[in-house]
Design an enzyme around this catalytic site. Structure first.
Site, PDB file in Angstrom:
ATOM      1  CB  SER A   1      15.860 -11.841  58.557  1.00  0.00           C
ATOM      2  OG  SER A   1      15.667 -11.741  57.283  1.00  0.00           O
TER       3      SER A   1
ATOM      4  N   GLY B   1      14.443 -20.094  62.204  1.00  0.00           N
ATOM      5  CA  GLY B   1      15.880 -19.966  61.259  1.00  0.00           C
ATOM      6  C   GLY B   1      16.128 -18.612  61.149  1.00  0.00           C
ATOM      7  CB  CYS B   2      19.662 -16.598  60.747  1.00  0.00           C
ATOM      8  SG  CYS B   2      19.937 -18.562  59.020  1.00  0.00           S
ATOM      9  CE1 TYR B   3      19.666 -15.304  53.895  1.00  0.00           C
ATOM     10  CE2 TYR B   3      19.832 -17.826  54.317  1.00  0.00           C
ATOM     11  CZ  TYR B   3      20.297 -16.297  54.366  1.00  0.00           C
ATOM     12  OH  TYR B   3      21.701 -16.333  53.471  1.00  0.00           O
TER      13      TYR B   3
END
Length: 393
Positions: free
Chosen positions: A201, A196-198
């Site tokens: 990061s 996922g994106c979160y």
């Protein structure tokens, strides 16, 4: 006058066209200028490429980003694209910005023939992907951009996603696709669960520090912010322009579904359970993501130690960049690219540090990392098709 050609671009008397084979006619006008006529469309038909790729769920944001990135990939050709509600339509009717590409029309998944397909990107919503992937031919290499295969513990999946896992045997086969951390396993995978994106990061800056025992695994606080595209393309009241613009709002407080994915990755690095405090926010921009992470340093550790460990961990990585001391990462600096920019700063509270990480949520946080992973699986350089500079301003 001579023509100079390199790659697929031909230059002739100051004019250029995208593919010399598409050149049709050049004639001199009375004023001495040249008129160039060529095909108005370009693309990478699957028949001309080494790997034939299908894109399932091509009508969403991650699907469109996969198509955009594949359009300039020298080895991957698009063989089919599915979108059940848009079946029979050309991609130009769904995404006008892709209308210049020579792409097949959208079809329903039930009508897809995978006989001549080598690999697929699955860009479908979570909860629908498990049964679809379970029914795909076994020869396919698969990168799944949904959350359906990210959590190894299927009971945890049921707890956070509110439904039972429909492909538990397939879950055992899935490899988590955080490329810079797990590329060895990804290379040999048939099914990759794209992060996922979160979690991307957060894990990229934190995992190396946990592995080096430079930070405590307690009291990790993550303040994360995402552009609106991170919420998907479906029509929802809270995503209307007037609901989002000129404001900022937290969501999924204590219960965001990326929490167990983040904790799973950090626990793998630590070798023990990790619990984080994570709060995401929606901000009024189309794309981009920033995670500001507050950590407690291990006894005797200095900020410079964290910085040097990150530099060492990513010194040979193209897409993860540790900025020079004191430079604050900005989402503008990664827009449209597969880069993750990181830096670390001293907190005013002694013994604590602030780590800032920025990515484009649709590229490194989704489709770009997915392409990076499929490059690895198929034996190509993982940066192939991903050489994009940031879009600015």
């Amino acid at each position: 006058m001579s023509a100079i050609s390199f790659s697929s671009v031909s230059f002739h008397s100051g004019l250029c066209w995208n593919n010399p084979k598409e050149f049709r006619k050049v004639r001199k006008q009375q004023d001495g200028k040249l008129l160039v006529k060529c095909s108005s469309k370009s693309g990478n038909p699957a028949s001309q490429n080494a790997v034939r790729v299908g894109v399932l769920g091509a009508s969403g944001y991650t699907g469109s980003e996969v198509l955009r990135l594949l359009a300039n990939h020298p080895q991957f050709g698009i063989a089919l694209m599915t979108a059940d509600r848009k079946a029979g339509q050309p991609i130009s009717s769904v995404f006008p910005h892709l209308s210049t590409r020579d792409l097949p029309d959208l079809i329903a998944i039930k009508d897809a023939n995978f006989t001549d397909v080598d690999a697929v990107f699955c860009c479908l919503p979570h909860g629908t992907t498990q049964e679809i992937i379970k029914g795909l031919p076994k020869h396919l290499k698969i990168v799944d951009l949904s959350a359906d295969f990210r959590l190894r513990d299927i009971s945890e999946y049921e707890e956070w996603y509110g439904q039972p896992h429909r492909a538990p045997d397939l879950q055992k086969e899935a490899i988590y696709g955080l490329t810079e951390v797990l590329r060895g396993a990804i290379k040999n995978a048939r099914l990759v669960a794209n992060p996922g994106c979160y979690p991307t990061s957060v894990q990229l800056p934190i995992v190396p520090l946990i592995k080096a025992s430079l930070i405590e695994i307690k009291n990790i606080i993550i303040d994360a912010k995402s552009g609106v595209s991170g919420a998907g393309r479906s029509a929802k009241e809270n995503l209307l322009f007037t609901e989002v613009t000129e404001g900022l709002n937290s969501y999924g407080v204590t219960r965001h579904r990326h929490v167990p994915e983040i904790e799973q990755g950090l626990a793998d690095a630590a070798g023990s359970k990790v619990t984080v405090s994570f709060t995401p926010h929606l901000i009024p921009m189309s794309r981009g993501m920033q995670s500001t992470i507050y950590v407690e340093m291990a006894p005797g550790v200095r900020i410079e130690d964290l910085y040097q460990q990150l530099k060492l961990s990513y010194e040979d990585e193209e897409f993860v960049v540790v900025l020079e001391n004191g430079v604050i990462p900005r989402t503008h600096s990664v827009k449209g690219t597969n880069y993750c920019l990181i830096n670390v700063f001293p907190d005013r509270i002694p013994g604590r540090a602030i780590i800032i990480s920025v990515i484009d949520n649709l590229v490194k946080g989704a489709s770009g990392q997915a392409l990076q992973n499929l490059n690895l699986i198929m034996g190509f350089p993982e940066n192939l098709g991903l050489h994009y500079l940031p879009l600015f301003p």
